[in-house]
Design a protein around this motif. Sequence first.
Motif, PDB file in Angstrom:
ATOM      1  N   UNK A  30     -55.049  -9.779 -47.406  1.00  0.00           N
ATOM      2  CA  UNK A  30     -54.222 -10.389 -46.368  1.00  0.00           C
ATOM      3  C   UNK A  30     -54.711 -11.783 -45.965  1.00  0.00           C
ATOM      4  N   UNK A  31     -56.031 -11.991 -45.971  1.00  0.00           N
ATOM      5  CA  UNK A  31     -56.572 -13.321 -45.676  1.00  0.00           C
ATOM      6  C   UNK A  31     -56.279 -14.316 -46.779  1.00  0.00           C
ATOM      7  N   UNK A  32     -56.398 -13.860 -48.024  1.00  0.00           N
ATOM      8  CA  UNK A  32     -56.048 -14.725 -49.162  1.00  0.00           C
ATOM      9  C   UNK A  32     -54.574 -15.115 -49.077  1.00  0.00           C
ATOM     10  N   UNK A  36     -53.120 -18.946 -48.517  1.00  0.00           N
ATOM     11  CA  UNK A  36     -52.246 -19.525 -49.530  1.00  0.00           C
ATOM     12  C   UNK A  36     -50.923 -20.000 -48.938  1.00  0.00           C
ATOM     13  N   UNK A  37     -50.425 -19.296 -47.933  1.00  0.00           N
ATOM     14  CA  UNK A  37     -49.127 -19.649 -47.355  1.00  0.00           C
ATOM     15  C   UNK A  37     -49.219 -20.806 -46.371  1.00  0.00           C
ATOM     16  N   UNK A  44     -48.511 -19.940 -40.762  1.00  0.00           N
ATOM     17  CA  UNK A  44     -48.237 -18.526 -40.981  1.00  0.00           C
ATOM     18  C   UNK A  44     -49.436 -17.716 -40.525  1.00  0.00           C
ATOM     19  N   UNK A  45     -49.169 -16.664 -39.781  1.00  0.00           N
ATOM     20  CA  UNK A  45     -50.220 -15.749 -39.345  1.00  0.00           C
ATOM     21  C   UNK A  45     -49.959 -14.393 -39.984  1.00  0.00           C
ATOM     22  N   UNK A 200     -53.897 -11.080 -53.390  1.00  0.00           N
ATOM     23  CA  UNK A 200     -53.453 -12.034 -52.380  1.00  0.00           C
ATOM     24  C   UNK A 200     -52.680 -13.190 -52.981  1.00  0.00           C
ATOM     25  N   UNK A 201     -53.160 -13.714 -54.105  1.00  0.00           N
ATOM     26  CA  UNK A 201     -52.478 -14.821 -54.766  1.00  0.00           C
ATOM     27  C   UNK A 201     -51.124 -14.379 -55.316  1.00  0.00           C
ATOM     28  N   UNK A 202     -51.081 -13.199 -55.921  1.00  0.00           N
ATOM     29  CA  UNK A 202     -49.820 -12.700 -56.470  1.00  0.00           C
ATOM     30  C   UNK A 202     -48.791 -12.458 -55.374  1.00  0.00           C
ATOM     31  N   UNK A 203     -49.235 -11.918 -54.232  1.00  0.00           N
ATOM     32  CA  UNK A 203     -48.295 -11.654 -53.143  1.00  0.00           C
ATOM     33  C   UNK A 203     -47.843 -12.946 -52.468  1.00  0.00           C
ATOM     34  N   UNK A 204     -48.691 -13.962 -52.464  1.00  0.00           N
ATOM     35  CA  UNK A 204     -48.260 -15.254 -51.930  1.00  0.00           C
ATOM     36  C   UNK A 204     -47.085 -15.789 -52.749  1.00  0.00           C
TER      37      UNK A 204
END
Length: 216
Positions: A30-32, A36-37, A44-45, A200-204
């Motif tokens: 979630x932090x990654x 990224x966002x 974005x939080x 995290x990168x993939x979900x971003x």
Amino acid sequence: MQQILVYADSLSWGIVPTTRRRLDFDQRWPGVLENALNDGTRRVRVIEDCLNGRRTVWDDPFKPGRNGLLGLAQRIEIHSPLALVVLMLGTNDFQSMHPHNAWHSAQGTAALVRAIREAPIEPGMPVPQVLVVAPPPITSPRGPIAPKFEGGERKCVGLAEALRAVCGELGCPFFDAGSVITASRHDGVHLDADQHTLLGAALAAQVEQLGVLIVR
């Protein structure tokens, strides 16, 4: 400030496999995702609501409060307005004290999606989009958690496919985490630090494709 709620379990809480320690925020997926966002054009939080042992819709017979359906609507109300809810649950549905299979777990996730959509948010606030993420399959449970997850590698078979079908019926986006990461090489259930980074990168990238965030 645009807000994303992550509703999940210990895989997203960031437990360090075979320990009771927790990864730092910037190491957890979630932090990654948040980092990224936040690319300079928006703020974005990512709100983490990640409870160790959380099931989709079932109780833990040994620890109270692990039924993910209980109180979910109120959490949506608390954190609104939300641009998105990322829902990644299911692993704990396959603990050894439960008889559930992939179909059962996917139906549990469907109940959670409906609860999010029906939450009593304030008038004029948006009903958030829900992104369902299938956790990576359990491999071979090892270490201190082995008795708790004995047989989980068999019961979880087909979860991604079952969740994809449910998402098709509900009209909500889906992402298979197992397409980019694997369960920990240390305990066979949780995520190692490098897998948090990849997820995290993939979900971003997935969130960007959804178009739910406003560029200011």
